[in-house]
Scaffold this motif. Sequence first.
Motif, PDB file in Angstrom:
ATOM      1  N   ILE A 152       5.746  41.736  34.625  1.00 26.77           N
ATOM      2  CA  ILE A 152       4.257  41.699  34.354  1.00 26.77           C
ATOM      3  C   ILE A 152       3.698  41.352  35.814  1.00 26.77           C
ATOM      4  CG2 ILE A 152       3.974  39.254  33.800  1.00 26.77           C
ATOM      5  CD1 ILE A 152       1.768  40.288  31.905  1.00 26.77           C
ATOM      6  N   GLY A 153       2.261  41.811  36.021  1.00 26.93           N
ATOM      7  CA  GLY A 153       1.775  41.315  37.395  1.00 26.93           C
ATOM      8  C   GLY A 153       2.288  42.454  38.276  1.00 26.93           C
ATOM      9  N   GLY A 154       2.627  41.733  39.541  1.00 22.85           N
ATOM     10  CA  GLY A 154       3.599  42.485  40.643  1.00 22.85           C
ATOM     11  C   GLY A 154       4.843  42.929  40.177  1.00 22.85           C
ATOM     12  N   SER A 155       5.405  42.453  39.033  1.00 24.85           N
ATOM     13  CA  SER A 155       6.682  42.712  38.647  1.00 24.85           C
ATOM     14  C   SER A 155       6.556  44.013  37.836  1.00 24.85           C
ATOM     15  CB  SER A 155       7.478  41.733  38.126  1.00 24.85           C
ATOM     16  OG  SER A 155       7.498  40.521  38.945  1.00 24.85           O
ATOM     17  N   SER A 205      11.180  39.657  37.315  1.00 22.94           N
ATOM     18  CA  SER A 205      10.318  38.386  37.557  1.00 22.94           C
ATOM     19  C   SER A 205      10.683  37.329  38.620  1.00 22.94           C
ATOM     20  CB  SER A 205      10.320  37.392  36.034  1.00 22.94           C
ATOM     21  OG  SER A 205       9.578  36.339  36.392  1.00 22.94           O
ATOM     22  N   LYS A 206       9.838  37.419  39.418  1.00 22.39           N
ATOM     23  CA  LYS A 206      10.107  36.592  40.819  1.00 22.39           C
ATOM     24  C   LYS A 206      10.507  35.220  40.502  1.00 22.39           C
ATOM     25  CE  LYS A 206       7.895  34.985  45.078  1.00 22.39           C
ATOM     26  NZ  LYS A 206       6.794  35.063  45.830  1.00 22.39           N
ATOM     27  N   THR A 207       9.789  34.561  39.617  1.00 24.02           N
ATOM     28  CA  THR A 207      10.149  33.193  39.261  1.00 24.02           C
ATOM     29  C   THR A 207      11.250  33.105  38.193  1.00 24.02           C
ATOM     30  OG1 THR A 207       7.993  33.570  37.537  1.00 24.02           O
ATOM     31  CG2 THR A 207       7.737  32.312  39.730  1.00 24.02           C
ATOM     32  N   PHE A 208      10.963  34.107  37.148  1.00 22.46           N
ATOM     33  CA  PHE A 208      11.749  33.940  35.996  1.00 22.46           C
ATOM     34  C   PHE A 208      11.507  32.962  35.237  1.00 22.46           C
ATOM     35  CE2 PHE A 208      15.376  35.758  33.432  1.00 22.46           C
ATOM     36  CZ  PHE A 208      15.501  36.956  34.009  1.00 22.46           C
ATOM     37  N   THR A 210       7.932  33.288  33.773  1.00 23.88           N
ATOM     38  CA  THR A 210       6.657  33.725  33.277  1.00 23.88           C
ATOM     39  C   THR A 210       6.936  34.116  31.760  1.00 23.88           C
ATOM     40  OG1 THR A 210       6.387  34.903  35.444  1.00 23.88           O
ATOM     41  CG2 THR A 210       5.007  35.774  33.508  1.00 23.88           C
ATOM     42  N   GLY A 267       4.459  38.377  44.807  1.00 17.69           N
ATOM     43  CA  GLY A 267       4.429  39.165  43.592  1.00 17.69           C
ATOM     44  C   GLY A 267       3.843  40.421  43.890  1.00 17.69           C
ATOM     45  N   ARG A 268       2.501  40.604  44.299  1.00 16.97           N
ATOM     46  CA  ARG A 268       1.935  41.898  44.272  1.00 16.97           C
ATOM     47  C   ARG A 268       2.157  42.428  45.515  1.00 16.97           C
ATOM     48  NH1 ARG A 268      -1.246  37.312  44.620  1.00 16.97           N
ATOM     49  NH2 ARG A 268      -2.270  36.607  46.511  1.00 16.97           N
ATOM     50  N   GLN A 349      -4.819  44.213  41.240  1.00 16.31           N
ATOM     51  CA  GLN A 349      -4.252  43.002  41.341  1.00 16.31           C
ATOM     52  C   GLN A 349      -4.044  42.742  43.010  1.00 16.31           C
ATOM     53  OE1 GLN A 349       0.148  42.703  41.034  1.00 16.31           O
ATOM     54  NE2 GLN A 349       0.078  40.895  40.495  1.00 16.31           N
ATOM     55  N   GLU A 353      -6.674  39.896  43.074  1.00 19.24           N
ATOM     56  CA  GLU A 353      -5.814  38.398  43.154  1.00 19.24           C
ATOM     57  C   GLU A 353      -5.455  37.790  44.513  1.00 19.24           C
ATOM     58  OE1 GLU A 353      -1.445  37.984  41.745  1.00 19.24           O
ATOM     59  OE2 GLU A 353      -2.299  37.630  39.922  1.00 19.24           O
ATOM     60  N   GLN A 505      -2.469  32.505  44.469  1.00 17.29           N
ATOM     61  CA  GLN A 505      -2.993  32.892  43.361  1.00 17.29           C
ATOM     62  C   GLN A 505      -3.469  31.744  42.558  1.00 17.29           C
ATOM     63  OE1 GLN A 505      -0.179  34.842  44.355  1.00 17.29           O
ATOM     64  NE2 GLN A 505       1.090  32.955  43.458  1.00 17.29           N
ATOM     65  N   VAL A 508      -4.863  31.922  38.541  1.00 18.95           N
ATOM     66  CA  VAL A 508      -4.210  32.280  37.220  1.00 18.95           C
ATOM     67  C   VAL A 508      -3.845  30.957  36.570  1.00 18.95           C
ATOM     68  CG1 VAL A 508      -3.873  34.633  38.134  1.00 18.95           C
ATOM     69  CG2 VAL A 508      -2.139  32.802  38.267  1.00 18.95           C
ATOM     70  N   LYS A 512      -3.215  29.945  31.928  1.00 14.19           N
ATOM     71  CA  LYS A 512      -1.706  29.630  31.484  1.00 14.19           C
ATOM     72  C   LYS A 512      -1.438  28.165  30.828  1.00 14.19           C
ATOM     73  CE  LYS A 512       0.280  32.609  35.173  1.00 14.19           C
ATOM     74  NZ  LYS A 512       1.422  32.050  36.356  1.00 14.19           N
TER      75      LYS A 512
HETATM   76  O1  F6P Z   1      -0.415  36.606  37.545  1.00 16.17           O
HETATM   77  C1  F6P Z   1       0.190  35.589  38.402  1.00 16.17           C
HETATM   78  C2  F6P Z   1       1.612  36.053  38.856  1.00 16.17           C
HETATM   79  O2  F6P Z   1       2.312  35.081  39.323  1.00 16.17           O
HETATM   80  C3  F6P Z   1       1.560  37.345  39.828  1.00 16.17           C
HETATM   81  O3  F6P Z   1       1.163  36.792  40.892  1.00 16.17           O
HETATM   82  C4  F6P Z   1       2.774  38.008  39.714  1.00 16.17           C
HETATM   83  O4  F6P Z   1       2.946  39.044  40.249  1.00 16.17           O
HETATM   84  C5  F6P Z   1       2.835  37.652  38.023  1.00 16.17           C
HETATM   85  O5  F6P Z   1       2.298  36.409  37.765  1.00 16.17           O
HETATM   86  C6  F6P Z   1       4.292  37.838  37.613  1.00 16.17           C
HETATM   87  O6  F6P Z   1       5.092  36.722  38.232  1.00 16.17           O
HETATM   88  P1  F6P Z   1       6.786  36.683  38.158  1.00 16.17           P
HETATM   89  O7  F6P Z   1       7.070  37.935  38.858  1.00 16.17           O
HETATM   90  O8  F6P Z   1       7.134  35.560  38.634  1.00 16.17           O
HETATM   91  O9  F6P Z   1       7.207  37.024  36.497  1.00 16.17           O
END
Ligand code: F6P
Length: 547
Positions: A152-155, A205-208, A210, A267-268, A349, A353, A505, A508, A512
């Motif tokens: 989602i988002g940048g991913s 997911s960058k953070t894994f 989300t 992410g974006r 985004q 963002e 960002q 956001v 959450k």
């Molecule tokens: O919406 C906030 C955000 O952190 C974006 O900046 C990012 O692209 C998105 O959530 C998804 O995050 P992730 O890649 O860590 O799942």
Amino acid sequence: MSALTRSPAWKALAAHRASLEGTALRDLFAADAGRFDRYRIALDGMLLDYAKNRITDETLALLTGLALQQKLEPMRDAMFGGQRINITEDRAVLHVALRNRVDRPILVDGEDVMPGVQEVLARMYAFCHKVRDGEWRGYDGQPITDIVNIGIGGSDLGPVMVTQALTPWHHPHLAAHFVSNVDGTHIAEVLRRVDPATTLFIIASKTFTTQETLANAHTARDWFLANGGTPETVARHFVAVSTNSTEVAKFGIDTNNMFGFWDWVGGRYSLWSAIGLPIALMVGPERFGELLAGAHAMDEHFRTAPLDANMPVILGLLGVWYGNFWGAAAHAVLPYDQYLARLPAYLQQLDMESNGKSVDRDGAPVDYATGPIIFGEPGTNGQHAFYQLIHQGTHLIPCDFIAPITSQNPTGRHHAMLLSNTLAQTEALMRGKNEAEVRAELEREGRSGAALEALLPHKVFAGNRPTNTILVDQLDPCRLGMLIALYEHKVFVQGVIWNINSFDQWGVELGKQLAKVILPELEGQGTKPHDASTVGLVGLVNGGKVA
Ligand code: F6P
């Protein structure tokens, strides 16, 4: 007052803006036959025409003066040099390293990031070849036919937008699907269309961590296990793209099937990294490389061209000009290419963002407008929806028109019709139609007297509405890479002028956090104090109907 609005460059622009009151673009064109030649920049099959803006040579000199005052060049060099310019997260900002095509080391804390970038790219490309060549097989020995990206988002937005834009280069036997929304409908509709034996899921997911992505990933895995898959064959059907190997392993994906990236990729700004895996799978490593090369060409242009001949700088400064000196709150992006249908969503985004901020880099509230509201639709659909307001409404909305000279799908007169609309819109927005012209037109139609006078004001177009036109020879991977990087750097330029951090960002987060409080309330686990409206709405949802 902030240092920016007190500054000499800002004040000079405010005074200059006042001096332009009443100056019409059509008059500027009439007085200067060389306007198109002066106000355009060309680079490798891309042209930016910015002649239809409320500017003179003096405007441009003052705007570039503002850029110099705000230290745009040192900030740009700090970004390319790997400095930690994302101050609130203490991170470098190096998406440019992901498409660095020359042997120039890029250092973060003294360490060259390029070998790591090349290593992941090589792994991605090897994986792509296996899937595309049918060598990577599913649990019953069949080749992969469907790729489902869950992110989602940048991913999500970058991969979706680019994959759609590069449809003509898709592998003939692969289909891509994207699941982002936590709404179960999104994944349900995709799972209905794919076969578990031949589907590859990419959990991106960058953070894994989300919520939406993990919920969809768990649902996908449960569906896979319930439809012929086994824990032993998960590895053939699930790969991850992330910076967080611990969470990837916890989810149950073999980290051998993980493609990493780094905290210095926002992410974006991540479609150039392994987040671009679905793109590379669909169009192949060679085309993905061309996308990177196009972005790199724009990076080099941004890094080296003089400010007044620099596409992202000019686009960024024009946005500042309208947002801060003419009161424009919105900016429309209007791609005249159906393949770019998702570009406005992607740019929402990227821009909103990044620059939707109201404190400066030192945490002080700003006393000037920052990032605009971005919106758009592919032409010509937008013409039949919201252009009315752009032409005759009370808001000033600068627009970018984007079009390829050559279509990927030459079909009769379609492309000429499309481009005639593109060019006509920018001309109409610039020229408008004054009272005398409308009167003459109505008289030609045979109207007169009270009927003519009553209709006349409704048919007047004030004109003087600014537009940029971005033409590309054709929308190929290279030109697309250039276009995206152009907007990335435009956003950077504006963030520097406004002295804000474009790379965090925090806005956001609050929603959450509150969603985590409300979720148990919707699952029958008690109630928490809220305002009366929220309490009432929670009650209705739990009651199962609105009344
Ligand atoms: O919406 C906030 C955000 O952190 C974006 O900046 C990012 O692209 C998105 O959530 C998804 O995050 P992730 O890649 O860590 O799942």
